[in-house]
Motif scaffolding. Structure first.
Motif: not given
Length: 245
Positions: A102, A105-106, A110, A113, A115
């Motif tokens: 995770e 996207d944490s 985030k 960027h 991800r």
């Protein structure tokens, strides 16, 4: 199929090349594997990786892939910028998500960027494996062309964490945080087809340095940290000298 992932030889970051020791390491790597059958050798375009791949290939073709460049992006933790393999134990205790899937996207991943950057690398890596007969489907690989080929990836410590993460489903930051591979360390994954047409890759060798041991060449500590906080070991002093020149 065998997937061999090799970390580049000891780097000279200031001059964007290898150290004198690094060139020796690469030479010994090439000598040790001179009779090995590699069906494809892929390399990061960065000189420290390419020179290592060049020594390993012994004149055979090298396929340069931009996606194998180091994955060194920084994140902000409590106001401090840190690379994605430099988390302190106290950071992980406070924010366990740092070493979980995770993380990308944490609140940490985030803003950078991560991800998108991670997915871009994984997409290209999957494409390369599919070209060799192993197509990623969910948690396993669909075997479209069973083979015993050996393909080699010469890259970087952070990038190795991503590739190993894709093969094992272990979060890449967890691998980066808890596993160290010395320069020119050889890690091997082998496909296991326990169900017809379905394969997974299992690590059978991690960070092998037999090519250095046989030459009595000490391994490099680049990327490792001091064993006891209050003691700055000689190898750490040497690293600091090389990095700060």
């Amino acid at each position: 199929m065998k997937i061999v992932i090799i970390r580049h030889a000891e780097p000279d970051y200031i001059n964007n090349t290898l150290t004198e020791k690094g060139f020796r390491e690469a030479k010994y790597l090439g000598e040790y594997y001179k009779d090995a059958k590699f069906d494809a050798t892929y390399s990061s375009p960065l000189p420290r990786a390419f020179y290592t791949a060049e020594a390993l290939a012994n004149g055979k073709p090298i396929i340069v892939k931009k996606y194998l460049e180091e994955f060194w992006h920084q994140i902000t933790i409590d106001g401090e910028r840190k690379h994605n393999w430099d988390f302190m134990p106290s950071d992980i205790e406070k924010y366990p998500v740092l070493i979980e899937h995770e993380f990308l996207d944490s609140e940490f991943g985030k803003p950078e960027h991560l991800r998108e950057l991670y997915d871009e690398v994984i997409k290209e890596f999957d494409k390369t494996l599919e070209e060799h007969g192993y197509k990623k489907e969910g948690t396993y690989y669909r075997v479209t062309k069973p083979n015993k080929d050996t393909i080699v990836f010469v890259c970087h410590l952070g990038m190795m964490s991503l590739l190993m993460s894709r093969l094992t489903h272990i979060p890449y930051t967890k691998i980066a945080q808890y596993f160290f591979v010395a320069p020119t360390g050889v890690t091997t994954f082998v496909s296991e087809e326990r169900e017809d047409g379905i394969a997974q890759f299992r690590c059978r060798e991690f960070g092998n340095l037999d090519h250095l041991r046989r030459k009595n060449e000490p391994y490099s500590h680049f990327g490792s940290f001091r064993e006891i906080y209050s003691e700055e070991e000689e190898h750490i002093k040497e690293l600091n000298k090389k990095v700060s020149k």
